[in-house]
Scaffold this motif. Sequence first.
Motif, PDB file in Angstrom:
ATOM      1  N   ILE A 157       0.854  -1.198   0.000  1.00  0.00           N
ATOM      2  CA  ILE A 157       0.000   0.000   0.000  1.00  0.00           C
ATOM      3  C   ILE A 157       0.888   1.245   0.000  1.00  0.00           C
ATOM      4  O   ILE A 157       1.565   1.521   0.999  1.00  0.00           O
ATOM      5  CB  ILE A 157      -0.939   0.009   1.233  1.00  0.00           C
ATOM      6  CG1 ILE A 157      -1.877  -1.205   1.187  1.00  0.00           C
ATOM      7  CG2 ILE A 157      -1.752   1.300   1.284  1.00  0.00           C
ATOM      8  CD1 ILE A 157      -2.840  -1.315   2.366  1.00  0.00           C
ATOM      9  N   TYR A 158       0.889   1.978  -1.114  1.00  0.00           N
ATOM     10  CA  TYR A 158       1.675   3.223  -1.246  1.00  0.00           C
ATOM     11  C   TYR A 158       3.059   3.094  -0.605  1.00  0.00           C
ATOM     12  O   TYR A 158       3.413   3.884   0.277  1.00  0.00           O
ATOM     13  CB  TYR A 158       0.940   4.401  -0.598  1.00  0.00           C
ATOM     14  CG  TYR A 158      -0.387   4.740  -1.210  1.00  0.00           C
ATOM     15  CD1 TYR A 158      -0.483   5.095  -2.547  1.00  0.00           C
ATOM     16  CD2 TYR A 158      -1.551   4.713  -0.456  1.00  0.00           C
ATOM     17  CE1 TYR A 158      -1.701   5.407  -3.131  1.00  0.00           C
ATOM     18  CE2 TYR A 158      -2.780   5.026  -1.027  1.00  0.00           C
ATOM     19  CZ  TYR A 158      -2.842   5.369  -2.356  1.00  0.00           C
ATOM     20  OH  TYR A 158      -4.054   5.670  -2.920  1.00  0.00           O
ATOM     21  N   SER A 214      -1.575  -1.698   8.338  1.00  0.00           N
ATOM     22  CA  SER A 214      -1.534  -0.453   7.574  1.00  0.00           C
ATOM     23  C   SER A 214      -2.008   0.732   8.423  1.00  0.00           C
ATOM     24  O   SER A 214      -2.706   0.550   9.427  1.00  0.00           O
ATOM     25  CB  SER A 214      -2.434  -0.611   6.344  1.00  0.00           C
ATOM     26  OG  SER A 214      -2.277   0.497   5.506  1.00  0.00           O
ATOM     27  N   ALA A 215      -1.637   1.931   7.979  1.00  0.00           N
ATOM     28  CA  ALA A 215      -1.992   3.136   8.739  1.00  0.00           C
ATOM     29  C   ALA A 215      -3.504   3.278   8.909  1.00  0.00           C
ATOM     30  O   ALA A 215      -3.968   3.736   9.949  1.00  0.00           O
ATOM     31  CB  ALA A 215      -1.435   4.368   8.027  1.00  0.00           C
ATOM     32  N   LYS A 237      -1.774  10.785   2.896  1.00  0.00           N
ATOM     33  CA  LYS A 237      -0.990  11.948   2.468  1.00  0.00           C
ATOM     34  C   LYS A 237      -1.838  13.224   2.534  1.00  0.00           C
ATOM     35  O   LYS A 237      -1.849  14.035   1.613  1.00  0.00           O
ATOM     36  CB  LYS A 237      -0.445  11.725   1.052  1.00  0.00           C
ATOM     37  CG  LYS A 237       0.303  10.391   0.905  1.00  0.00           C
ATOM     38  CD  LYS A 237       0.917  10.195  -0.445  1.00  0.00           C
ATOM     39  CE  LYS A 237       1.471   8.768  -0.596  1.00  0.00           C
ATOM     40  NZ  LYS A 237       2.122   8.486  -1.843  1.00  0.00           N
ATOM     41  N   ALA A 296       0.225   8.064  13.872  1.00  0.00           N
ATOM     42  CA  ALA A 296      -0.438   7.052  14.716  1.00  0.00           C
ATOM     43  C   ALA A 296       0.581   6.065  15.243  1.00  0.00           C
ATOM     44  O   ALA A 296       1.458   5.593  14.503  1.00  0.00           O
ATOM     45  CB  ALA A 296      -1.475   6.304  13.873  1.00  0.00           C
ATOM     46  N   TYR A 342       4.017  14.613   7.000  1.00  0.00           N
ATOM     47  CA  TYR A 342       3.668  13.637   5.969  1.00  0.00           C
ATOM     48  C   TYR A 342       2.745  12.528   6.472  1.00  0.00           C
ATOM     49  O   TYR A 342       1.900  12.009   5.756  1.00  0.00           O
ATOM     50  CB  TYR A 342       4.983  13.050   5.435  1.00  0.00           C
ATOM     51  CG  TYR A 342       4.814  12.130   4.275  1.00  0.00           C
ATOM     52  CD1 TYR A 342       4.201  12.547   3.094  1.00  0.00           C
ATOM     53  CD2 TYR A 342       5.282  10.822   4.338  1.00  0.00           C
ATOM     54  CE1 TYR A 342       4.055  11.692   2.023  1.00  0.00           C
ATOM     55  CE2 TYR A 342       5.148   9.961   3.261  1.00  0.00           C
ATOM     56  CZ  TYR A 342       4.535  10.401   2.112  1.00  0.00           C
ATOM     57  OH  TYR A 342       4.392   9.554   1.055  1.00  0.00           O
ATOM     58  N   ALA A 378      -0.052  11.824   7.839  1.00  0.00           N
ATOM     59  CA  ALA A 378      -1.377  12.321   8.215  1.00  0.00           C
ATOM     60  C   ALA A 378      -2.448  11.566   7.427  1.00  0.00           C
ATOM     61  O   ALA A 378      -2.426  11.534   6.204  1.00  0.00           O
ATOM     62  CB  ALA A 378      -1.470  13.814   7.918  1.00  0.00           C
ATOM     63  N   THR A 379      -3.377  10.976   8.160  1.00  0.00           N
ATOM     64  CA  THR A 379      -4.456  10.208   7.527  1.00  0.00           C
ATOM     65  C   THR A 379      -5.808  10.748   8.009  1.00  0.00           C
ATOM     66  O   THR A 379      -6.001  10.975   9.196  1.00  0.00           O
ATOM     67  CB  THR A 379      -4.327   8.705   7.898  1.00  0.00           C
ATOM     68  OG1 THR A 379      -3.091   8.218   7.368  1.00  0.00           O
ATOM     69  CG2 THR A 379      -5.468   7.886   7.333  1.00  0.00           C
TER      70      THR A 379
HETATM   71  C1  LIG Z   1       3.937   6.281   1.628  1.00  0.00           C
HETATM   72  S1  LIG Z   1       2.391   6.049   2.419  1.00  0.00           S
HETATM   73  C2  LIG Z   1       2.742   4.607   3.379  1.00  0.00           C
HETATM   74  C3  LIG Z   1       1.530   3.765   3.650  1.00  0.00           C
HETATM   75  C4  LIG Z   1       1.897   2.474   4.366  1.00  0.00           C
HETATM   76  N1  LIG Z   1       2.552   1.560   3.472  1.00  0.00           N
HETATM   77  C5  LIG Z   1       0.693   1.835   5.011  1.00  0.00           C
HETATM   78  O1  LIG Z   1       0.296   0.713   4.617  1.00  0.00           O
HETATM   79  O2  LIG Z   1       0.145   2.416   5.930  1.00  0.00           O
HETATM   80  C6  LIG Z   1       2.428   7.334   3.582  1.00  0.00           C
HETATM   81  C7  LIG Z   1       1.055   7.717   4.057  1.00  0.00           C
HETATM   82  O3  LIG Z   1       0.544   6.693   4.884  1.00  0.00           O
HETATM   83  C8  LIG Z   1      -0.152   7.247   5.991  1.00  0.00           C
HETATM   84  N2  LIG Z   1       0.556   6.835   7.216  1.00  0.00           N
HETATM   85  C9  LIG Z   1       1.571   5.976   7.289  1.00  0.00           C
HETATM   86  N3  LIG Z   1       1.915   5.767   8.579  1.00  0.00           N
HETATM   87  C10 LIG Z   1       1.080   6.524   9.316  1.00  0.00           C
HETATM   88  C11 LIG Z   1       0.918   6.739  10.699  1.00  0.00           C
HETATM   89  N4  LIG Z   1       1.683   6.130  11.586  1.00  0.00           N
HETATM   90  N5  LIG Z   1      -0.064   7.596  11.115  1.00  0.00           N
HETATM   91  C12 LIG Z   1      -0.875   8.201  10.231  1.00  0.00           C
HETATM   92  N6  LIG Z   1      -0.762   8.035   8.907  1.00  0.00           N
HETATM   93  C13 LIG Z   1       0.199   7.217   8.443  1.00  0.00           C
HETATM   94  C14 LIG Z   1      -0.125   8.762   5.823  1.00  0.00           C
HETATM   95  O4  LIG Z   1      -1.323   9.147   5.188  1.00  0.00           O
HETATM   96  C15 LIG Z   1       1.080   8.963   4.914  1.00  0.00           C
HETATM   97  O5  LIG Z   1       0.965  10.143   4.145  1.00  0.00           O
END
Ligand SMILES: C[S@@+](CC[C@H](N)C(=O)[O-])C[C@H]1O[C@@H](n2cnc3c(N)ncnc32)[C@H](O)[C@@H]1O
Length: 257
Positions: free
Chosen positions: A110-111, A137-138, A182, A209, A231, A233-234
């Motif tokens: 995922i991303y 995942s986040a 993001k 998180a 960065y 932020a969800t």
């Molecule tokens: C490059 S993507 C990574 C996603 C990751 N592979 C996943 O499965 O959660 C980055 C985005 O994931 C989200 N994200 C990843 N870790 C996070 C966390 N600990 N808290 C909040 N959002 C998170 C945010 O929206 C961030 O902009």
Amino acid sequence: MSVFERAQPGHFYAVGVGPGSPDLLTLRAARLVETADVILAPRSRVAAESMALKTVQALISGQEVIDQVYVMQRDIEKTMSVWMDVARQIARRCETGQSVVQITLGDPLIYSTSCYLLPLVRNALPEGCVHAVPGISAFQATACLLDEVLTIQEDRMMLMTAGDVEQVEKALDQCETLVLYKAGRHMAELADLLERRGLLDRSSLVCYAEQEDREFISANLRDVAAMEHGYMATVIVHVGRRAWNHVERTETENRFV
Ligand SMILES: C[S@@+](CC[C@H](N)C(=O)[O-])C[C@H]1O[C@@H](n2cnc3c(N)ncnc32)[C@H](O)[C@@H]1O
């Protein structure tokens, strides 16, 4: 023995390490990190440290750690050429009999930078030597912190990035739960859209998180629209519940809407 019991010589693993808290690592991920010869930890140039590496730090002793800094760019050709070089390095290591684990935050599919690497490494190594290992995942960690039910019965959940607000508005008509990754730099425009659609009080933001003292939660996007969020932020928008939108609800059902 399963290839997941311990990292195998000549194998590559893209391992999801979850959102950032070491106790949200899976047992499989922990075993692979502990037994790998090489840990590859990609981080973007703007990140001071690899959060994925921090998550598994207690499991590192003796493994070679490669702190791989990359530049985030929109151009797909440039992006792929960077990851092509990394894939070649991984393949060379594996060909000499080393096991390589790439760690990545959340889930590797995922991303994630693993999404670039996995097919490239697969082309370079024998069949059966390349593996993806799921991570929390986040969106899952975020929903749990918000105590937010993501789906029931026939509900549709959509996961997308927040950058294109026009697309975000279209998505609101297609699902009952909308997860926006993001989202940090787009809070003001998201707050405007969600207010216009009457969904502001059904939307929440979670930043960092499960990342110790950086974690930040807000149930009011308008209040936090002008703040810097970074960065990680969800946003989760609880649009509605599919099955119960057009029927008279019982008291029990009302509790879930
Ligand atoms: C490059 S993507 C990574 C996603 C990751 N592979 C996943 O499965 O959660 C980055 C985005 O994931 C989200 N994200 C990843 N870790 C996070 C966390 N600990 N808290 C909040 N959002 C998170 C945010 O929206 C961030 O902009």
